[in-house]
Design an enzyme around this catalytic site. Sequence first.
Site, short mmCIF file in Angstrom:
data_model
loop_
_atom_site.label_atom_id
_atom_site.label_comp_id
_atom_site.label_asym_id
_atom_site.label_seq_id
_atom_site.Cartn_x
_atom_site.Cartn_y
_atom_site.Cartn_z
N HIS A 29 3.52 15.51 6.01
CA HIS A 29 2.54 16.45 6.58
C HIS A 29 1.12 16.08 6.13
O HIS A 29 0.44 16.88 5.46
CB HIS A 29 2.89 17.89 6.20
CG HIS A 29 2.28 18.90 7.13
ND1 HIS A 29 2.90 20.07 7.49
CD2 HIS A 29 1.09 18.92 7.79
CE1 HIS A 29 2.13 20.78 8.31
NE2 HIS A 29 1.01 20.09 8.50
N GLU A 32 9.98 22.20 5.54
CA GLU A 32 9.13 21.40 4.65
C GLU A 32 9.17 22.00 3.27
O GLU A 32 9.14 23.24 3.15
CB GLU A 32 7.71 21.35 5.19
CG GLU A 32 7.64 20.65 6.54
CD GLU A 32 6.23 20.46 7.08
OE1 GLU A 32 5.26 20.76 6.37
OE2 GLU A 32 6.10 19.99 8.23
P1 NAD Z 1 -5.00 23.12 20.79
O1 NAD Z 1 -4.73 24.56 20.90
O2 NAD Z 1 -6.40 22.64 20.94
O3 NAD Z 1 -4.11 22.32 21.86
C1 NAD Z 1 -2.77 22.61 22.11
C2 NAD Z 1 -2.48 22.28 23.56
O4 NAD Z 1 -1.08 22.49 23.78
C3 NAD Z 1 -3.23 23.19 24.56
O5 NAD Z 1 -3.96 22.41 25.49
C4 NAD Z 1 -2.11 23.98 25.24
O6 NAD Z 1 -2.41 24.22 26.61
C5 NAD Z 1 -0.94 23.04 25.08
N1 NAD Z 1 0.36 23.71 25.16
C6 NAD Z 1 0.70 24.93 24.69
N2 NAD Z 1 2.00 25.17 24.97
C7 NAD Z 1 2.47 24.07 25.61
C8 NAD Z 1 3.73 23.73 26.16
N3 NAD Z 1 4.78 24.57 26.10
N4 NAD Z 1 3.86 22.51 26.74
C9 NAD Z 1 2.82 21.65 26.81
N5 NAD Z 1 1.58 21.94 26.34
C10 NAD Z 1 1.42 23.14 25.75
O7 NAD Z 1 -4.38 22.66 19.40
P2 NAD Z 1 -4.75 21.36 18.55
O8 NAD Z 1 -5.85 21.67 17.61
O9 NAD Z 1 -4.88 20.19 19.47
O10 NAD Z 1 -3.42 21.24 17.65
C11 NAD Z 1 -2.18 20.80 18.21
C12 NAD Z 1 -1.06 20.95 17.19
O11 NAD Z 1 -1.30 20.10 16.06
C13 NAD Z 1 -0.88 22.35 16.60
O12 NAD Z 1 0.52 22.60 16.51
C14 NAD Z 1 -1.44 22.24 15.19
O13 NAD Z 1 -0.89 23.17 14.31
C15 NAD Z 1 -1.03 20.83 14.85
N6 NAD Z 1 -1.78 20.19 13.76
C16 NAD Z 1 -1.08 19.47 12.86
C17 NAD Z 1 -1.76 18.82 11.84
C18 NAD Z 1 -1.01 18.04 10.80
O14 NAD Z 1 -1.39 18.09 9.64
N7 NAD Z 1 0.00 17.28 11.16
C19 NAD Z 1 -3.15 18.92 11.75
C20 NAD Z 1 -3.84 19.66 12.71
C21 NAD Z 1 -3.14 20.30 13.73
C1 MLT Z 2 -2.86 22.43 10.54
O1 MLT Z 2 -2.20 23.13 11.31
O2 MLT Z 2 -4.08 22.55 10.43
C2 MLT Z 2 -2.17 21.38 9.76
O3 MLT Z 2 -0.82 21.45 9.78
C3 MLT Z 2 -2.79 21.00 8.49
C4 MLT Z 2 -2.45 21.72 7.24
O4 MLT Z 2 -1.40 22.30 7.12
O5 MLT Z 2 -3.27 21.72 6.35
#
Ligand code: NAD
Ligand code: MLT
Length: 311
Positions: free
Chosen positions: A279, A259
């Site tokens: 993102h 990114e």
């Molecule tokens: P979380 O920790 O609550 O949930 C993640 C889940 O993935 C857990 O239940 C865990 O058991 C499971 N997991 C871990 N390894 C695994 C595998 N190999 N196979 C299957 N399941 C597996 O996290 P969350 O808050 O739900 O966030 C999920 C993802 O979203 C993270 O990567 C976070 O960085 C990302 N995220 C992205 C954005 C964005 O801006 N696009 C915003 C927020 C979070």
């Molecule tokens: C996160 O992991 O919280 C997201 O990717 C959001 C961000 O980067 O701000």
Amino acid sequence: MPKVLVSDPIDQAGIDILSQVAQVDVNTGLSAEQLVKIIPDYDALMIRSGTQVTKEIIEAGNSLKIIGRAGVGVDNVDVPAATRKGIVVVNSPEGNTIAAAEHAIAMMLSMSRHIPEANASVKAGKWERNRFIGVEVYKKTLGIVGLGKIGSHLAAAAKAMGMKLLAYDPFISTERAEQLGCRLVELELLMRESDYITLHIPKTPETLHLINAEVLSKMKPTARIINCARGGIIDEAALAEAIKEGKIAGAAIDVYEHEPLEADSPLRNVGQNIVLTPHLGASTAEAQVNVAIDVAEQIRDVLLGLPARSA
Ligand code: NAD
Ligand code: MLT
């Protein structure tokens, strides 16, 4: 007075909290070399996903006590290097859960109803009603990979839209999945049976290219995949090829292996069966206030000598 460097855009609510106890310098868009040069002056560093906090930056941070990630993923911080240096790394595990789940739903619906292309077409002066026949999500099967905070919120919303739910998450019990209305299955079965697949797992050595050409080949030709989790979980070249060759119907992607997305990324040349956002999963006014306050409070507490809640 301690000094805090804020090296990515953070909501003012967080800056206000930090300013009560520290001098706060907001300096975004710094190169790695610039960061290495100025970091020795700072007691705390506050970031989003833009700043890559490498071993070199951490090693140069001789006064650093804490690195605060205003969001969930700490994969842009070398956490082992920070731990070795006694620097605590904190995040905001829940502040953007709703925003990210809602973005995944928006991506699923945009892709299903051709919203981006229809919008561009009307703005270009056209009126192409027959070109944009979509599909409904009602009664379709949604496969959720990762049933954590975001996956669980999404499950409830998708259930309310009449979708059938499968989930793959080796760390979740069958009972928990059932409470959320999901049938817990292996990844292969989820890939084969789902009409939509949505990823909500962290990026780890185990999940890097988890969704590769072989795994994509299990999907139905009518199925679509959404990644609002982390770049690198899907093999981007394999995804672009699967869509172009009609092996799957489409994809909606918010996060990328590199990114900002490179100009020559294969994802840019897929055509209309892919929706790309830069993102934006956490980019709501509400989420940005939540994560800024959450992390700023933790940094403030550590600067005041209180115990930290580490990521
Ligand atoms: P979380 O920790 O609550 O949930 C993640 C889940 O993935 C857990 O239940 C865990 O058991 C499971 N997991 C871990 N390894 C695994 C595998 N190999 N196979 C299957 N399941 C597996 O996290 P969350 O808050 O739900 O966030 C999920 C993802 O979203 C993270 O990567 C976070 O960085 C990302 N995220 C992205 C954005 C964005 O801006 N696009 C915003 C927020 C979070
Ligand atoms: C996160 O992991 O919280 C997201 O990717 C959001 C961000 O980067 O701000």
